[in-house]
Motif scaffolding. Structure first.
Motif, PDB file in Angstrom:
ATOM      1  N   UNK A 162       0.849  -1.187   0.000  1.00 34.85           N
ATOM      2  CA  UNK A 162       0.000   0.000   0.000  1.00 34.85           C
ATOM      3  C   UNK A 162       0.883   1.234   0.000  1.00 34.85           C
ATOM      4  N   UNK A 163       0.293   2.401   0.233  1.00 35.66           N
ATOM      5  CA  UNK A 163       1.054   3.647   0.087  1.00 35.66           C
ATOM      6  C   UNK A 163       1.499   4.276   1.413  1.00 35.66           C
ATOM      7  N   UNK A 164       1.430   3.512   2.518  1.00 34.40           N
ATOM      8  CA  UNK A 164       1.877   4.089   3.791  1.00 34.40           C
ATOM      9  C   UNK A 164       2.436   3.006   4.701  1.00 34.40           C
ATOM     10  N   UNK A 165       3.761   2.838   4.676  1.00 36.04           N
ATOM     11  CA  UNK A 165       4.382   1.805   5.507  1.00 36.04           C
ATOM     12  C   UNK A 165       4.403   2.190   6.978  1.00 36.04           C
ATOM     13  N   UNK A 166       4.300   3.484   7.266  1.00 34.37           N
ATOM     14  CA  UNK A 166       4.416   3.954   8.651  1.00 34.37           C
ATOM     15  C   UNK A 166       3.150   3.756   9.469  1.00 34.37           C
ATOM     16  N   UNK A 167       2.002   3.906   8.813  1.00 32.18           N
ATOM     17  CA  UNK A 167       0.740   3.909   9.546  1.00 32.18           C
ATOM     18  C   UNK A 167      -0.351   3.231   8.731  1.00 32.18           C
ATOM     19  N   UNK A 168      -0.752   2.050   9.160  1.00 29.99           N
ATOM     20  CA  UNK A 168      -1.773   1.294   8.438  1.00 29.99           C
ATOM     21  C   UNK A 168      -3.113   2.011   8.421  1.00 29.99           C
ATOM     22  N   UNK A 169      -3.348   2.857   9.420  1.00 33.31           N
ATOM     23  CA  UNK A 169      -4.631   3.570   9.484  1.00 33.31           C
ATOM     24  C   UNK A 169      -4.668   4.790   8.568  1.00 33.31           C
ATOM     25  N   UNK A 170      -3.507   5.150   8.023  1.00 36.95           N
ATOM     26  CA  UNK A 170      -3.429   6.330   7.160  1.00 36.95           C
ATOM     27  C   UNK A 170      -3.235   5.969   5.683  1.00 36.95           C
ATOM     28  N   UNK A 171      -3.485   4.714   5.349  1.00 36.42           N
ATOM     29  CA  UNK A 171      -3.315   4.255   3.968  1.00 36.42           C
ATOM     30  C   UNK A 171      -4.419   4.823   3.076  1.00 36.42           C
ATOM     31  N   UNK A 172      -4.020   5.343   1.921  1.00 34.67           N
ATOM     32  CA  UNK A 172      -4.987   5.853   0.938  1.00 34.67           C
ATOM     33  C   UNK A 172      -5.194   4.880  -0.215  1.00 34.67           C
ATOM     34  N   UNK A 173      -4.108   4.229  -0.624  1.00 31.48           N
ATOM     35  CA  UNK A 173      -4.185   3.300  -1.744  1.00 31.48           C
ATOM     36  C   UNK A 173      -3.726   1.906  -1.316  1.00 31.48           C
ATOM     37  N   UNK A 174      -4.632   0.959  -1.332  1.00 30.16           N
ATOM     38  CA  UNK A 174      -4.306  -0.426  -0.999  1.00 30.16           C
ATOM     39  C   UNK A 174      -4.027  -1.173  -2.301  1.00 30.16           C
ATOM     40  N   UNK A 175      -2.791  -1.045  -2.773  1.00 28.39           N
ATOM     41  CA  UNK A 175      -2.439  -1.537  -4.103  1.00 28.39           C
ATOM     42  C   UNK A 175      -2.735  -3.020  -4.302  1.00 28.39           C
ATOM     43  N   UNK A 176      -2.298  -3.841  -3.367  1.00 27.18           N
ATOM     44  CA  UNK A 176      -2.494  -5.286  -3.522  1.00 27.18           C
ATOM     45  C   UNK A 176      -3.966  -5.652  -3.431  1.00 27.18           C
ATOM     46  N   UNK A 177      -4.655  -5.109  -2.454  1.00 21.79           N
ATOM     47  CA  UNK A 177      -6.089  -5.400  -2.318  1.00 21.79           C
ATOM     48  C   UNK A 177      -6.857  -4.962  -3.564  1.00 21.79           C
ATOM     49  N   UNK A 178      -6.561  -3.791  -4.047  1.00 20.05           N
ATOM     50  CA  UNK A 178      -7.246  -3.293  -5.247  1.00 20.05           C
ATOM     51  C   UNK A 178      -6.993  -4.200  -6.440  1.00 20.05           C
ATOM     52  N   UNK A 179      -5.754  -4.688  -6.539  1.00 20.40           N
ATOM     53  CA  UNK A 179      -5.394  -5.558  -7.661  1.00 20.40           C
ATOM     54  C   UNK A 179      -6.108  -6.904  -7.570  1.00 20.40           C
ATOM     55  N   UNK A 180      -6.121  -7.492  -6.380  1.00 20.50           N
ATOM     56  CA  UNK A 180      -6.792  -8.785  -6.215  1.00 20.50           C
ATOM     57  C   UNK A 180      -8.295  -8.635  -6.429  1.00 20.50           C
ATOM     58  N   UNK A 181      -8.866  -7.578  -5.890  1.00 17.25           N
ATOM     59  CA  UNK A 181     -10.299  -7.334  -6.071  1.00 17.25           C
ATOM     60  C   UNK A 181     -10.651  -7.220  -7.552  1.00 17.25           C
ATOM     61  N   UNK A 182      -9.794  -6.556  -8.304  1.00 21.16           N
ATOM     62  CA  UNK A 182     -10.029  -6.398  -9.744  1.00 21.16           C
ATOM     63  C   UNK A 182     -10.012  -7.759 -10.445  1.00 21.16           C
ATOM     64  N   UNK A 183      -9.053  -8.593 -10.096  1.00 23.58           N
ATOM     65  CA  UNK A 183      -8.976  -9.922 -10.704  1.00 23.58           C
ATOM     66  C   UNK A 183     -10.195 -10.761 -10.353  1.00 23.58           C
ATOM     67  N   UNK A 184     -10.633 -10.679  -9.109  1.00 23.61           N
ATOM     68  CA  UNK A 184     -11.803 -11.444  -8.684  1.00 23.61           C
ATOM     69  C   UNK A 184     -13.079 -10.996  -9.412  1.00 23.61           C
ATOM     70  N   UNK A 185     -13.103  -9.727  -9.788  1.00 22.61           N
ATOM     71  CA  UNK A 185     -14.263  -9.181 -10.515  1.00 22.61           C
ATOM     72  C   UNK A 185     -14.119  -9.319 -12.023  1.00 22.61           C
ATOM     73  N   UNK A 186     -12.955  -9.791 -12.465  1.00 27.19           N
ATOM     74  CA  UNK A 186     -12.725  -9.915 -13.899  1.00 27.19           C
ATOM     75  C   UNK A 186     -12.459  -8.581 -14.562  1.00 27.19           C
ATOM     76  N   UNK A 187     -11.980  -7.615 -13.768  1.00 26.96           N
ATOM     77  CA  UNK A 187     -11.705  -6.280 -14.279  1.00 26.96           C
ATOM     78  C   UNK A 187     -10.208  -6.053 -14.455  1.00 26.96           C
ATOM     79  N   UNK A 188      -9.857  -5.015 -15.198  1.00 28.23           N
ATOM     80  CA  UNK A 188      -8.450  -4.665 -15.389  1.00 28.23           C
ATOM     81  C   UNK A 188      -7.915  -4.009 -14.124  1.00 28.23           C
ATOM     82  N   UNK A 189      -6.683  -4.313 -13.789  1.00 22.63           N
ATOM     83  CA  UNK A 189      -6.036  -3.687 -12.635  1.00 22.63           C
ATOM     84  C   UNK A 189      -5.594  -2.281 -13.028  1.00 22.63           C
ATOM     85  N   UNK A 190      -6.005  -1.281 -12.265  1.00 24.87           N
ATOM     86  CA  UNK A 190      -5.696   0.106 -12.605  1.00 24.87           C
ATOM     87  C   UNK A 190      -4.225   0.449 -12.379  1.00 24.87           C
ATOM     88  N   UNK A 191      -3.691   0.005 -11.258  1.00 22.00           N
ATOM     89  CA  UNK A 191      -2.274   0.258 -10.952  1.00 22.00           C
ATOM     90  C   UNK A 191      -1.565  -1.082 -10.913  1.00 22.00           C
TER      91      UNK A 191
END
Length: 203
Positions: A162-191
């Motif tokens: 994700x985009x914040x290694x210092x604070x999990x509560x301050x993450x704005x972009x969950x890169x891995x989660x977004x990517x897996x969610x996209x694959x599960x939905x059959x959608x293209x991964x944005x990042x």
């Protein structure tokens, strides 16, 4: 004459440097097929991606005990496995460091850490340091999201969790989660690629 010789030497050095960069194996790119491996798990058993017959893909994560960045992400890596293993995308964690340089990453230490944290994912050792160069991993943590296809395990995302290694509560972009969610939905991964933030792998 001296200037000419100096310029010639500089051109030669730059040419050699350029050649070195071109010939360097940088590992997988998006769309590449990742080869399987067989690495020892903390329970003493050998683990391969092919063992996961029902998996749709894998969240291959290069991580370790001793890097503060990796430690900061341990709970998030565990959360990824708990969220996605049942959906077909288990975490496969690999410790890539040279344990002579980092004894705190040896198998006994890995076993202790896994027990202490309650890891539910396999924690494998790249003992001969052959797998992380194939992937092109340079940091801990460094994630490679693979999707199982008829052609093999296709690399779909590379980089940070994700985009914040210092604070999990301050993450704005969950890169891995977004990517897996996209694959599960059959959608293209944005990042599909981000810069991994962490400690350099110890060779």
């Amino acid at each position: 004459m001296k200037i000419f010789k100096l310029l010639s030497a500089m051109v030669l050095v730059l040419s050699l440097s350029a050649f070195t960069v071109v010939s360097e194996d940088k590992g997988y790119s998006i769309g590449d097929i990742a080869t399987d491996f067989s690495l020892e798990n903390i329970d003493g058993k050998m683990v391969s991606l092919s063992d996961y017959k029902d998996a749709k893909g894998f969240i291959v994560t290069f991580t370790c005990n001793t890097c503060p960045y990796a430690v900061a992400y341990e709970d998030r890596i565990e959360a990824l496995n708990k969220k996605y293993a049942s959906k077909g995308y288990p975490v496969i964690a690999i410790m890539p460091n040279n344990t002579k340089i980092k004894p705190g990453d040896n198998m006994e230490a890995m076993q202790e850490r896994a027990k202490e944290k309650g890891f539910t994912f396999p924690y494998l050792m790249d003992k001969d340091q052959e797998i992380y160069p194939q992937y092109g991993a340079t940091k801990t943590p460094h994630v490679y999201l693979l999707q199982k296809t008829k052609k093999g395990n296709v690399v779909k995302y590379i980089g940070a969790i994700d985009d914040n290694y210092q604070d999990a509560t301050a993450v704005n972009q969950k890169y891995v989660e977004n990517a897996v969610d996209a694959l599960l939905k059959g959608e293209a991964i944005k990042v599909t690629e981000t810069r991994a933030i962490g400690c350099s792998i110890k060779v």
